[in-house]
Scaffold this motif. Sequence first.
Motif, PDB file in Angstrom:
ATOM      1  N   THR A  93      33.488  40.119  38.971  1.00 56.79           N
ATOM      2  CA  THR A  93      32.167  39.480  39.017  1.00 56.79           C
ATOM      3  C   THR A  93      32.256  38.029  38.553  1.00 56.79           C
ATOM      4  OG1 THR A  93      31.166  41.630  38.573  1.00 56.79           O
ATOM      5  CG2 THR A  93      29.782  39.705  38.251  1.00 56.79           C
ATOM      6  N   ARG A  94      32.982  37.803  37.471  1.00 58.21           N
ATOM      7  CA  ARG A  94      33.162  36.428  36.979  1.00 58.21           C
ATOM      8  C   ARG A  94      33.943  35.592  37.998  1.00 58.21           C
ATOM      9  NH1 ARG A  94      34.292  39.367  32.437  1.00 58.21           N
ATOM     10  NH2 ARG A  94      36.529  39.008  32.639  1.00 58.21           N
ATOM     11  N   ARG A  95      34.948  36.186  38.596  1.00 60.12           N
ATOM     12  CA  ARG A  95      35.756  35.471  39.585  1.00 60.12           C
ATOM     13  C   ARG A  95      34.919  35.089  40.801  1.00 60.12           C
ATOM     14  NH1 ARG A  95      40.980  34.568  41.481  1.00 60.12           N
ATOM     15  NH2 ARG A  95      41.042  34.613  43.750  1.00 60.12           N
ATOM     16  N   GLY A 102      37.954  35.132  47.804  1.00 58.30           N
ATOM     17  CA  GLY A 102      38.908  34.952  48.898  1.00 58.30           C
ATOM     18  C   GLY A 102      40.277  35.460  48.519  1.00 58.30           C
ATOM     19  N   GLY A 103      40.681  35.169  47.326  1.00 53.49           N
ATOM     20  CA  GLY A 103      41.945  35.680  46.816  1.00 53.49           C
ATOM     21  C   GLY A 103      43.149  34.924  47.318  1.00 53.49           C
ATOM     22  N   TRP A 104      44.286  35.299  46.788  1.00 53.61           N
ATOM     23  CA  TRP A 104      45.536  34.712  47.191  1.00 53.61           C
ATOM     24  C   TRP A 104      45.918  35.235  48.566  1.00 53.61           C
ATOM     25  CZ3 TRP A 104      44.928  37.304  42.462  1.00 53.61           C
ATOM     26  CH2 TRP A 104      44.699  36.461  41.376  1.00 53.61           C
ATOM     27  N   SER A 105      46.743  34.511  49.271  1.00 53.25           N
ATOM     28  CA  SER A 105      47.083  34.893  50.640  1.00 53.25           C
ATOM     29  C   SER A 105      47.766  36.255  50.704  1.00 53.25           C
ATOM     30  CB  SER A 105      47.990  33.833  51.268  1.00 53.25           C
ATOM     31  OG  SER A 105      49.185  33.699  50.510  1.00 53.25           O
ATOM     32  N   ILE A 106      48.528  36.599  49.690  1.00 57.52           N
ATOM     33  CA  ILE A 106      49.210  37.888  49.688  1.00 57.52           C
ATOM     34  C   ILE A 106      48.232  39.058  49.517  1.00 57.52           C
ATOM     35  CG2 ILE A 106      49.718  38.037  47.228  1.00 57.52           C
ATOM     36  CD1 ILE A 106      52.544  38.961  48.074  1.00 57.52           C
ATOM     37  N   ASP A 111      43.990  46.582  51.642  1.00 55.75           N
ATOM     38  CA  ASP A 111      42.741  47.315  51.877  1.00 55.75           C
ATOM     39  C   ASP A 111      41.859  47.350  50.630  1.00 55.75           C
ATOM     40  OD1 ASP A 111      44.480  49.001  50.526  1.00 55.75           O
ATOM     41  OD2 ASP A 111      43.662  50.815  51.440  1.00 55.75           O
ATOM     42  N   TRP A 112      42.453  47.268  49.443  1.00 53.00           N
ATOM     43  CA  TRP A 112      41.660  47.320  48.224  1.00 53.00           C
ATOM     44  C   TRP A 112      41.070  45.962  47.862  1.00 53.00           C
ATOM     45  CZ3 TRP A 112      44.091  44.159  44.784  1.00 53.00           C
ATOM     46  CH2 TRP A 112      45.462  44.011  44.926  1.00 53.00           C
ATOM     47  N   TRP A 113      41.402  44.915  48.612  1.00 49.45           N
ATOM     48  CA  TRP A 113      40.862  43.593  48.326  1.00 49.45           C
ATOM     49  C   TRP A 113      39.782  43.244  49.355  1.00 49.45           C
ATOM     50  CZ3 TRP A 113      41.097  41.060  44.001  1.00 49.45           C
ATOM     51  CH2 TRP A 113      40.738  39.714  43.955  1.00 49.45           C
ATOM     52  N   GLY A 115      35.462  43.905  50.361  1.00 54.11           N
ATOM     53  CA  GLY A 115      34.162  44.378  49.906  1.00 54.11           C
ATOM     54  C   GLY A 115      33.666  43.649  48.669  1.00 54.11           C
ATOM     55  N   PRO A 116      32.494  44.068  48.194  1.00 53.77           N
ATOM     56  CA  PRO A 116      31.931  43.459  46.987  1.00 53.77           C
ATOM     57  C   PRO A 116      32.718  43.851  45.734  1.00 53.77           C
ATOM     58  CG  PRO A 116      30.499  45.194  47.829  1.00 53.77           C
ATOM     59  CD  PRO A 116      31.599  45.037  48.812  1.00 53.77           C
ATOM     60  N   PRO A 117      32.457  43.193  44.615  1.00 54.60           N
ATOM     61  CA  PRO A 117      33.247  43.441  43.405  1.00 54.60           C
ATOM     62  C   PRO A 117      33.277  44.900  42.949  1.00 54.60           C
ATOM     63  CG  PRO A 117      31.965  41.458  43.110  1.00 54.60           C
ATOM     64  CD  PRO A 117      31.534  42.058  44.412  1.00 54.60           C
ATOM     65  N   HIS A 118      32.168  45.618  43.034  1.00 56.31           N
ATOM     66  CA  HIS A 118      32.175  47.006  42.547  1.00 56.31           C
ATOM     67  C   HIS A 118      33.069  47.897  43.410  1.00 56.31           C
ATOM     68  CE1 HIS A 118      29.001  47.279  45.614  1.00 56.31           C
ATOM     69  NE2 HIS A 118      29.223  48.584  45.627  1.00 56.31           N
ATOM     70  N   GLU A 119      33.104  47.640  44.720  1.00 60.24           N
ATOM     71  CA  GLU A 119      34.003  48.418  45.585  1.00 60.24           C
ATOM     72  C   GLU A 119      35.455  48.076  45.301  1.00 60.24           C
ATOM     73  OE1 GLU A 119      33.125  48.083  49.728  1.00 60.24           O
ATOM     74  OE2 GLU A 119      31.077  48.829  49.485  1.00 60.24           O
ATOM     75  N   ARG A 120      35.740  46.804  45.155  1.00 63.04           N
ATOM     76  CA  ARG A 120      37.113  46.378  44.872  1.00 63.04           C
ATOM     77  C   ARG A 120      37.608  46.967  43.553  1.00 63.04           C
ATOM     78  NH1 ARG A 120      38.020  40.262  47.063  1.00 63.04           N
ATOM     79  NH2 ARG A 120      36.610  40.419  48.827  1.00 63.04           N
ATOM     80  N   ALA A 121      36.749  46.918  42.547  1.00 70.35           N
ATOM     81  CA  ALA A 121      37.144  47.460  41.245  1.00 70.35           C
ATOM     82  C   ALA A 121      37.420  48.954  41.347  1.00 70.35           C
ATOM     83  CB  ALA A 121      36.051  47.189  40.211  1.00 70.35           C
ATOM     84  N   ALA A 122      36.573  49.673  42.079  1.00 67.75           N
ATOM     85  CA  ALA A 122      36.773  51.119  42.235  1.00 67.75           C
ATOM     86  C   ALA A 122      38.069  51.407  42.982  1.00 67.75           C
ATOM     87  CB  ALA A 122      35.585  51.734  42.967  1.00 67.75           C
ATOM     88  N   LYS A 123      38.360  50.658  44.032  1.00 67.06           N
ATOM     89  CA  LYS A 123      39.591  50.867  44.800  1.00 67.06           C
ATOM     90  C   LYS A 123      40.820  50.600  43.940  1.00 67.06           C
ATOM     91  CE  LYS A 123      37.487  49.644  49.215  1.00 67.06           C
ATOM     92  NZ  LYS A 123      37.436  48.637  50.290  1.00 67.06           N
ATOM     93  N   ILE A 124      40.767  49.540  43.149  1.00 70.70           N
ATOM     94  CA  ILE A 124      41.894  49.193  42.279  1.00 70.70           C
ATOM     95  C   ILE A 124      42.133  50.297  41.252  1.00 70.70           C
ATOM     96  CG2 ILE A 124      42.642  47.595  40.464  1.00 70.70           C
ATOM     97  CD1 ILE A 124      41.202  45.360  42.081  1.00 70.70           C
ATOM     98  N   VAL A 125      41.059  50.778  40.621  1.00 76.16           N
ATOM     99  CA  VAL A 125      41.183  51.784  39.562  1.00 76.16           C
ATOM    100  C   VAL A 125      41.686  53.109  40.121  1.00 76.16           C
ATOM    101  CG1 VAL A 125      39.834  53.171  37.947  1.00 76.16           C
ATOM    102  CG2 VAL A 125      39.533  50.711  38.012  1.00 76.16           C
ATOM    103  N   VAL A 126      41.160  53.532  41.261  1.00 80.42           N
ATOM    104  CA  VAL A 126      41.598  54.796  41.864  1.00 80.42           C
ATOM    105  C   VAL A 126      43.087  54.736  42.198  1.00 80.42           C
ATOM    106  CG1 VAL A 126      41.392  56.219  43.941  1.00 80.42           C
ATOM    107  CG2 VAL A 126      39.359  55.532  42.710  1.00 80.42           C
TER     108      VAL A 126
END
Length: 146
Positions: A93-95, A102-106, A111-113, A115-126
């Motif tokens: 959220t802060r980012r 947008g993130g780094w090119s890599i 697939d986990w990068w 969607g919105p922040p809450h989806e990304r966070a959930a994908k990363i944690v799972v």
Amino acid sequence: MADQPNLYDLFDATSLQNCKRLLQNGEIPTPDQLADTLEANPSNPPLWFMDLIAKSLRGELKRKPGRPKDSFLSQCRLAAAKQDYQAWLGWLTRRKKTSGLGGWSILRGKDWWCGPPHERAAKIVVQRWHLHISWRSFLNRVSSEK
């Protein structure tokens, strides 16, 4: 000392002692578990076990309806994952506010990068906690316990 069961007898999936212990704890064995136990102990099975098999064949053994409860270990993992989710969500959220998602090119192709922040966070944690649920199920569990 020969009458004392060892750990193998108490916790092996095909042990009669394990089957008896599970029954005393209120857990009903599946037909596959009963078949495996019978195959592992073919000579002279005890009467209580034969009665259990007969009930299973008649369809009289019924498990409790609904999803089985999670083990203590899986509950602990889920609780830790929820805490990790809050940390990732705050960071994402802060980012998003400061430099965008947008993130780094890599990362852009992952697939986990997406969607919105809450989806990304959930994908990363799972993915990090190796949870055997989808990221949507994880979000449902997080939101249902607030």
